[in-house]
Design a protein around this motif. Structure first.
Motif: not given
Length: 279
Positions: A38-40, A69-71, A108-109, A115-117
């Motif tokens: 899963x992406x962070x 990572x998605x900031x 929303x984001x 799924x994600x962390x």
């Protein structure tokens, strides 16, 4: 649409508009059996009268450490206009109001990223926003298997115990807005954040860290930022090289365990500016 058709020891991988792609069954089985990582998602929330750009240096450092990572740097609590942010902006209307806005932004984001962390980092008032937002996500059922996995929760110079150690000038200014009333203990906010879904949400994070300045922070004092009544560490041991830190790992705190990180500024006479997000 994916379809797997067995044809002896070979299967076909179908994509709309493309001819079937033959693949050995063993490869297809392995492909579908693997659990994709899963992406962070890392949320950086600024503080009172702040803007998302306040945490740009933190965001840059995180991207260097984890390029995938998605900031997220929410602008939901930002007035937008530089001058206006000191006159009136969303960060003045109460901790719960700002935390709820942050929660709505996250829901929303995060929806297309599941799924994600999830990791949350809040500076000053932003740390209280993160605590409220985490509680809202808990109530709404986001911290469940297959959706959001809480990973890391950190606050930096956040007034968890209020502004009791702040300078007189800061205290007087803070009383001019609802957020200041919350942080001065004039509302039941702090009691509320220590129970129910707010506490349960914090418990679900793999690691929780509180950062605080040992000295020269005229906005949020050491005891409030690190949730401790203990005497600060001896600064003589902390100031031999630049801005050293001292860590107290897995310190018991009631029902939760916290990591404590303190920072000293003995040779850096920045006054209350040690509270700023880039200090």
């Amino acid at each position: 649409i994916f379809s797997l058709l067995h044809q002896e020891r070979c299967g076909f991988f179908f994509l709309p508009g493309l001819p079937p792609i033959p693949l050995p069954i063993i490869y297809l089985t392995t492909l579908f059996a693997l659990e994709m990582p899963t992406r962070h998602v890392i949320v950086l929330q600024h503080g009172l009268a702040g803007t998302p750009s306040d945490l740009n240096r933190v965001a840059s450092a995180l991207r260097r450490e984890d390029p995938d990572a998605v900031i997220l740097q929410p602008s939901t609590n930002d007035a937008g206009i530089h001058l206006q942010r000191f006159i009136w902006n969303p960060t003045y209307d109460g901790v719960e109001a700002g935390g709820n806005r942050l929660a709505q932004f996250l829901m929303q984001e995060l929806l297309p990223l599941l799924p994600c962390r999830l990791s949350m980092v809040g500076h000053s008032l932003g740390g209280l926003y993160c605590r409220v937002a985490a509680g809202v996500l808990e109530v709404e059922g986001w911290f469940t298997e297959g959706k959001v996995q809480p990973q890391f929760f950190a606050t930096v110079a956040t007034p968890h115990l209020g502004l009791r150690e702040s300078s007189p000038g800061i205290k007087m200014l803070s009383l001019l807005c609802p957020s200041g009333w919350d942080m001065n203990g004039l509302t039941p906010l702090f009691t509320k954040l220590c129970q129910g879904p707010y506490l349960e949400a914090l418990r679900k994070f793999t690691r929780r860290v509180v950062y605080g300045n040992v000295q020269r922070d005229g906005v949020v004092g050491y005891h409030s930022s690190v949730l401790s009544l203990e005497i600060p560490p001896a600064t003589a041991k902390l100031t031999s090289h630049g801005f050293p830190h001292v860590f107290s790992p897995l310190r018991g705190h009631g029902e939760l365990s916290l990591d404590l990180a303190a920072r000293a500024f003995r040779h850096h006479h920045r006054g209350y500016m040690t509270h700023s997000s880039d200090a």
